[in-house]
Design a protein around this motif. Structure first.
Motif, mmCIF file in Angstrom:
data_model
loop_
_atom_site.group_PDB
_atom_site.id
_atom_site.type_symbol
_atom_site.label_atom_id
_atom_site.label_comp_id
_atom_site.label_asym_id
_atom_site.label_seq_id
_atom_site.Cartn_x
_atom_site.Cartn_y
_atom_site.Cartn_z
ATOM 1 N N ILE A 178 -3.955 99.684 -45.393
ATOM 2 C CA ILE A 178 -5.331 99.526 -45.871
ATOM 3 C C ILE A 178 -5.558 100.376 -47.114
ATOM 4 O O ILE A 178 -6.150 99.910 -48.101
ATOM 5 N N ASP A 179 -5.075 101.611 -47.104
ATOM 6 C CA ASP A 179 -5.212 102.486 -48.271
ATOM 7 C C ASP A 179 -4.494 101.900 -49.481
ATOM 8 O O ASP A 179 -5.015 101.939 -50.604
ATOM 9 N N ALA A 180 -3.305 101.357 -49.261
ATOM 10 C CA ALA A 180 -2.545 100.762 -50.358
ATOM 11 C C ALA A 180 -3.273 99.550 -50.921
ATOM 12 O O ALA A 180 -3.330 99.354 -52.141
ATOM 13 N N LEU A 181 -3.841 98.741 -50.045
ATOM 14 C CA LEU A 181 -4.554 97.545 -50.489
ATOM 15 C C LEU A 181 -5.816 97.922 -51.259
ATOM 16 O O LEU A 181 -6.141 97.305 -52.275
ATOM 17 N N ARG A 182 -6.499 98.962 -50.802
ATOM 18 C CA ARG A 182 -7.715 99.414 -51.495
ATOM 19 C C ARG A 182 -7.416 99.964 -52.888
ATOM 20 O O ARG A 182 -8.246 99.877 -53.782
ATOM 21 N N SER A 183 -6.241 100.540 -53.063
ATOM 22 C CA SER A 183 -5.916 101.153 -54.343
ATOM 23 C C SER A 183 -5.526 100.130 -55.414
ATOM 24 O O SER A 183 -5.401 100.493 -56.578
ATOM 25 N N MET A 184 -5.364 98.892 -55.020
ATOM 26 C CA MET A 184 -5.030 97.843 -55.994
ATOM 27 C C MET A 184 -6.226 97.584 -56.904
ATOM 28 O O MET A 184 -7.373 97.825 -56.530
ATOM 29 N N ALA A 185 -5.930 97.059 -58.096
ATOM 30 C CA ALA A 185 -6.995 96.774 -59.063
ATOM 31 C C ALA A 185 -7.973 95.737 -58.514
ATOM 32 O O ALA A 185 -9.184 95.884 -58.660
ATOM 33 N N ALA A 186 -7.456 94.686 -57.908
ATOM 34 C CA ALA A 186 -8.296 93.638 -57.327
ATOM 35 C C ALA A 186 -7.819 93.376 -55.900
ATOM 36 O O ALA A 186 -7.038 92.462 -55.647
#
Length: 70
Positions: free
Chosen positions: A29-37
């Motif tokens: 979840i943290d990795a997905l949130r850190s994406m630009a979009a």
């Protein structure tokens, strides 16, 4: 892990596996949130899975702790 994978596990092993998966979902979840979009649908699915795991962990913990009437 799917339910069929838990069939041969005792409660302690299952609880450990669920906790590990719960922590792994935190990382995802943290990795997905850190994406630009970030993919909001995928994010929602991961959060929902994490909540289901939390409920299952709580249920197993309750089963492991004996009820003592004081």
């Amino acid at each position: 892990m799917e339910r069929s994978e838990f069939a041969g596990m005792d409660s302690a092993s299952r609880l450990a596996a669920l906790r590990t998966e719960h922590r792994d979902l935190d990382t995802a979840i943290d990795a997905l949130r850190s994406m630009a979009a970030p993919d909001q649908l995928q994010l929602a699915r991961l959060k929902k899975r994490k909540l289901r795991l939390k409920d299952e962990i709580a249920l197993l913990e309750d089963l492991c702790v004996p009820d003592i009437i004081a």
